[in-house]
Write a protein that holds these residues in place. Sequence first.
Motif, PDB file in Angstrom:
ATOM      1  N   PRO A 254       0.822  -1.206   0.000  1.00 52.69           N
ATOM      2  CA  PRO A 254       0.000   0.000   0.000  1.00 52.69           C
ATOM      3  C   PRO A 254       0.863   1.266   0.000  1.00 52.69           C
ATOM      4  O   PRO A 254       1.991   1.252   0.487  1.00 52.69           O
ATOM      5  CB  PRO A 254      -0.789  -0.129   1.290  1.00 52.69           C
ATOM      6  N   ALA A 255       0.316   2.349  -0.548  1.00 56.40           N
ATOM      7  CA  ALA A 255       1.018   3.629  -0.518  1.00 56.40           C
ATOM      8  C   ALA A 255       1.206   4.072   0.927  1.00 56.40           C
ATOM      9  O   ALA A 255       0.338   3.853   1.780  1.00 56.40           O
ATOM     10  CB  ALA A 255       0.237   4.676  -1.295  1.00 56.40           C
ATOM     11  N   THR A 256       2.365   4.695   1.200  1.00 54.74           N
ATOM     12  CA  THR A 256       2.718   5.065   2.569  1.00 54.74           C
ATOM     13  C   THR A 256       3.050   6.547   2.638  1.00 54.74           C
ATOM     14  O   THR A 256       3.784   7.066   1.793  1.00 54.74           O
ATOM     15  CB  THR A 256       3.929   4.245   3.050  1.00 54.74           C
ATOM     16  N   LEU A 257       2.509   7.216   3.652  1.00 57.50           N
ATOM     17  CA  LEU A 257       2.821   8.619   3.935  1.00 57.50           C
ATOM     18  C   LEU A 257       3.542   8.677   5.270  1.00 57.50           C
ATOM     19  O   LEU A 257       3.106   8.052   6.246  1.00 57.50           O
ATOM     20  CB  LEU A 257       1.552   9.466   3.987  1.00 57.50           C
ATOM     21  N   THR A 258       4.624   9.422   5.342  1.00 54.21           N
ATOM     22  CA  THR A 258       5.435   9.507   6.556  1.00 54.21           C
ATOM     23  C   THR A 258       5.895  10.936   6.771  1.00 54.21           C
ATOM     24  O   THR A 258       6.256  11.624   5.805  1.00 54.21           O
ATOM     25  CB  THR A 258       6.667   8.582   6.475  1.00 54.21           C
ATOM     26  N   VAL A 259       5.888  11.383   8.025  1.00 56.49           N
ATOM     27  CA  VAL A 259       6.443  12.683   8.397  1.00 56.49           C
ATOM     28  C   VAL A 259       7.720  12.433   9.188  1.00 56.49           C
ATOM     29  O   VAL A 259       7.712  11.706  10.186  1.00 56.49           O
ATOM     30  CB  VAL A 259       5.461  13.524   9.221  1.00 56.49           C
ATOM     31  N   LEU A 260       8.831  13.028   8.714  1.00 57.11           N
ATOM     32  CA  LEU A 260      10.124  12.911   9.373  1.00 57.11           C
ATOM     33  C   LEU A 260      10.571  14.284   9.842  1.00 57.11           C
ATOM     34  O   LEU A 260      10.202  15.306   9.268  1.00 57.11           O
ATOM     35  CB  LEU A 260      11.178  12.348   8.421  1.00 57.11           C
ATOM     36  N   GLN A 261      11.403  14.277  10.877  1.00 51.65           N
ATOM     37  CA  GLN A 261      12.031  15.513  11.352  1.00 51.65           C
ATOM     38  C   GLN A 261      13.539  15.368  11.227  1.00 51.65           C
ATOM     39  O   GLN A 261      14.117  14.368  11.656  1.00 51.65           O
ATOM     40  CB  GLN A 261      11.646  15.809  12.804  1.00 51.65           C
ATOM     41  N   ALA A 262      14.171  16.359  10.604  1.00 46.11           N
ATOM     42  CA  ALA A 262      15.624  16.335  10.429  1.00 46.11           C
ATOM     43  C   ALA A 262      16.301  16.628  11.759  1.00 46.11           C
ATOM     44  O   ALA A 262      16.081  17.682  12.362  1.00 46.11           O
ATOM     45  CB  ALA A 262      16.049  17.358   9.382  1.00 46.11           C
ATOM     46  N   VAL A 263      17.110  15.673  12.237  1.00 46.22           N
ATOM     47  CA  VAL A 263      17.826  15.828  13.508  1.00 46.22           C
ATOM     48  C   VAL A 263      19.269  15.381  13.300  1.00 46.22           C
ATOM     49  O   VAL A 263      19.534  14.258  12.900  1.00 46.22           O
ATOM     50  CB  VAL A 263      17.174  15.003  14.636  1.00 46.22           C
ATOM     51  N   GLY A 264      20.210  16.286  13.577  1.00 47.68           N
ATOM     52  CA  GLY A 264      21.620  15.927  13.477  1.00 47.68           C
ATOM     53  C   GLY A 264      21.963  15.434  12.089  1.00 47.68           C
ATOM     54  O   GLY A 264      21.742  16.109  11.089  1.00 47.68           O
ATOM     55  N   ASP A 265      22.481  14.188  12.016  1.00 40.72           N
ATOM     56  CA  ASP A 265      22.862  13.612  10.737  1.00 40.72           C
ATOM     57  C   ASP A 265      21.886  12.531  10.288  1.00 40.72           C
ATOM     58  O   ASP A 265      22.242  11.622   9.563  1.00 40.72           O
ATOM     59  CB  ASP A 265      24.273  13.034  10.808  1.00 40.72           C
ATOM     60  N   GLN A 274      -0.384   4.149   6.353  1.00 35.83           N
ATOM     61  CA  GLN A 274      -0.520   3.332   5.160  1.00 35.83           C
ATOM     62  C   GLN A 274      -1.962   3.370   4.673  1.00 35.83           C
ATOM     63  O   GLN A 274      -2.904   3.263   5.483  1.00 35.83           O
ATOM     64  CB  GLN A 274      -0.111   1.885   5.430  1.00 35.83           C
ATOM     65  N   LEU A 275      -2.125   3.500   3.353  1.00 36.89           N
ATOM     66  CA  LEU A 275      -3.463   3.505   2.761  1.00 36.89           C
ATOM     67  C   LEU A 275      -3.873   2.064   2.469  1.00 36.89           C
ATOM     68  O   LEU A 275      -3.949   1.617   1.327  1.00 36.89           O
ATOM     69  CB  LEU A 275      -3.462   4.353   1.486  1.00 36.89           C
ATOM     70  N   ALA A 367      -5.829  11.689   4.229  1.00 41.21           N
ATOM     71  CA  ALA A 367      -4.674  10.995   4.800  1.00 41.21           C
ATOM     72  C   ALA A 367      -3.596  11.989   5.224  1.00 41.21           C
ATOM     73  O   ALA A 367      -2.965  11.824   6.286  1.00 41.21           O
ATOM     74  CB  ALA A 367      -4.114  10.000   3.792  1.00 41.21           C
ATOM     75  N   VAL A 368      -3.365  13.030   4.431  1.00 42.70           N
ATOM     76  CA  VAL A 368      -2.362  14.033   4.796  1.00 42.70           C
ATOM     77  C   VAL A 368      -2.772  14.768   6.062  1.00 42.70           C
ATOM     78  O   VAL A 368      -1.953  15.002   6.966  1.00 42.70           O
ATOM     79  CB  VAL A 368      -2.149  15.019   3.628  1.00 42.70           C
ATOM     80  N   THR A 369      -4.043  15.138   6.159  1.00 39.25           N
ATOM     81  CA  THR A 369      -4.523  15.849   7.352  1.00 39.25           C
ATOM     82  C   THR A 369      -4.364  14.997   8.604  1.00 39.25           C
ATOM     83  O   THR A 369      -3.866  15.464   9.642  1.00 39.25           O
ATOM     84  CB  THR A 369      -5.992  16.247   7.169  1.00 39.25           C
ATOM     85  N   GLU A 370      -4.760  13.724   8.518  1.00 47.28           N
ATOM     86  CA  GLU A 370      -4.635  12.839   9.677  1.00 47.28           C
ATOM     87  C   GLU A 370      -3.168  12.597  10.034  1.00 47.28           C
ATOM     88  O   GLU A 370      -2.810  12.506  11.219  1.00 47.28           O
ATOM     89  CB  GLU A 370      -5.337  11.509   9.384  1.00 47.28           C
ATOM     90  N   LEU A 371      -2.324  12.508   9.021  1.00 43.31           N
ATOM     91  CA  LEU A 371      -0.909  12.274   9.277  1.00 43.31           C
ATOM     92  C   LEU A 371      -0.276  13.468   9.987  1.00 43.31           C
ATOM     93  O   LEU A 371       0.481  13.303  10.952  1.00 43.31           O
ATOM     94  CB  LEU A 371      -0.185  11.995   7.958  1.00 43.31           C
TER      95      LEU A 371
END
Length: 721
Positions: A254-265, A274-275, A367-371
């Motif tokens: 299934p297509a996957t949406l993920t939010v990441l935060q850039a930290v250090g390296d 997942q949809l 899906a974007v709003t919920e994510l």
Amino acid sequence: MDRGPCTVLREPVAVVRGHLHLSLPRRLIVNLFAYTRMSAPGQPTEKDSHHPCTKDHGERITVDVASPSPARLPLMPNGGVTASIDLSSTAIAVTVSREGARVPILIDGRLVMPPGVAISPAGQLYAGLDSTAARSLPADHRFIDDPTDLLGKPAHPSGPGHPDPVDLLAAVLRHVGYHAANQVGQPATELTVTVPPSWGPRRRGQVSEAATRAGLPSPALVTAPAALAAYAASLGVTMPEGSCVLVCQADRHPATLTVLQAVGDGYRELATHQLDDIPDLDHLITQRVVHAATADNDALRTAIRQPANDNAEGHIALLESVRAARHLLVDQDRAPILLPAPRQPTVITRDDITNAAQPLLDQIPRAVTELLDAADVDKAHLAAVVLRPAHALPALTDQLAQATGAAPALIDQPHALADGALALTAAHQPRPRAAATRLPRIRLRISDLTGALLIGASSLTLLLQAVLTADITTVNTWVVGARTSLPQLGTAGALAMLTAFAVAHLAPTTWLAGAPTASTPEPTTGNLIRRGYLAAAVGGAVTATLYGLATGTAVEFDYTPYLKWTLGAALPLATCAALIAATAPRIPADALPSWLARTRPAITYTLIAAAGIFLMRAALTLTTPIHTNNTAGIAGSLGAALLGAATALTASRSRAIRTITAPGLAIGYALVFSYDTSSALIVGYLVALSWWGIRLTAHTLRLAFPTVGTALHRLVDRSNG
């Protein structure tokens, strides 16, 4: 197949005959010797009890380095090879990092490999098959479309009906590892594997176990969204520390949406979604095509409503035709689809793909709003949006841009995840150093010493000319004064030091006589560099000292002023050689080839400078090869021009700066040349030569201590802010 015993991946296979039939696909037969043979399910296999340490599944760490394994391969002479395998996409891609270069691996002549595995009745495993090739398998062979789909499932006793998924994955990993080792000339010493973000400790542990069974190093595990973000950053997508990035991987169901935060390296995963409630896009397209091209009472319509029965009415062939059409629609407007006989083929367009994918497109805004809510961030926190697109579905890009308020960065390069994972793990895995590396060495030849001999000859020529053209004043046979070009003596001392640099440059890659034996083990490259440059610092300084003393003896006058110039001009380079000897063993092994190329003195520029100084002195003293005043002016100006050009070429590595400054300095030196200015012109070259040594030393320090430079940059940035 009428063949005797052979070897598949270094394992004896004496019973290949009888396990394969002529009805196997031709590609499978041709590549038999490249395929993996593993033990039958249930057969005891040596296992490593160490599993990767993972964080709690609710707050997982993106980079997950497994514990050391007994199967880890030893460090190879050239500093080691890191392999990166992408298991999170529809096809497996492998990239190898060797000596700082990224090499995409061809597997059976393809950039990516299908993950399918065939199982013979005897339990032999054949990796690298797709569903099309699987249709040519004998009836008694079982085909697994993707072994990773079986990971994490409830355990069953191993047997013909329940193959061990870890063994299946090990067959795939061993197969790609074999091709990677063949192409780069040695096995991998480090391994990185990209996995879906939903995998927790159980499946990650199974991946580590599969790598161990395949004879590969313990893997560092990187999630697919983090690998995509790292690859996008390498392309110039800006992701400041602390900012967030939304990653959409739509190339696999299934297509996957993920939010990441850039930290250090690295990156920290804030939320993933997942949809799962949307059918596979290929099935949606297949249903739309069948409904548009067949009658209401056609049996094919009933067959495609039951995805579990993939073999009904040529369902697999139809799905493969749909996938092929989607690939064609990336570059063209229309593509054919073959329906099961006796039906006529049909044609689809990008609009048909968009209409079939409408259920997926409609889910994106919600899906974007919920994510974002789950990650506790707003759209304003998103520094970038990264999309791994589905084939022939440009509407997904528009829908994602509308939902996030930012234009997505499209990443469709097949090795993007493998390359991005390499970039992430490079900061977490210790890099081999020169002190523990052994570069290949060859016997020293006379031709290897050509550069050092030419520089040394230039040094002696300038020394002899300065001595022989000295203006000596005597009173009653007593020498009361001696005038010569002190800067020229200093240049002779500096070139003696440069000769020592040229000899030290050869130390890590050559040997004089007698190959190393068991009683005289091969020294490491770092040790050879330390010895060579330490000897250069001492030997060059001693030679420069002897130059000063020899000049005083030759002119029968106090040697003090001569020693000050010969030794003083050589000391900056001697100091640089000592610093290089102390720090060069810490240089990363993969940076050694480029570093060694940079340490080689520029012979041509040195010879040009020496020729210029020689002509200038000859013109001022009317000595060989200048004998008349008519030619002295021209020869002196020519020598000054050569010295000016050599000064510019020595002072900078930039081709643009050299192109601008070399003609300018050549003309300027020629115009200002005179008896009074000649010393200043030579001093300018000495400064440029010292600057060359300082630049080389600074480059060595940056390679040996990269974190210090990063910390200083951060400190400067904070002070400026």
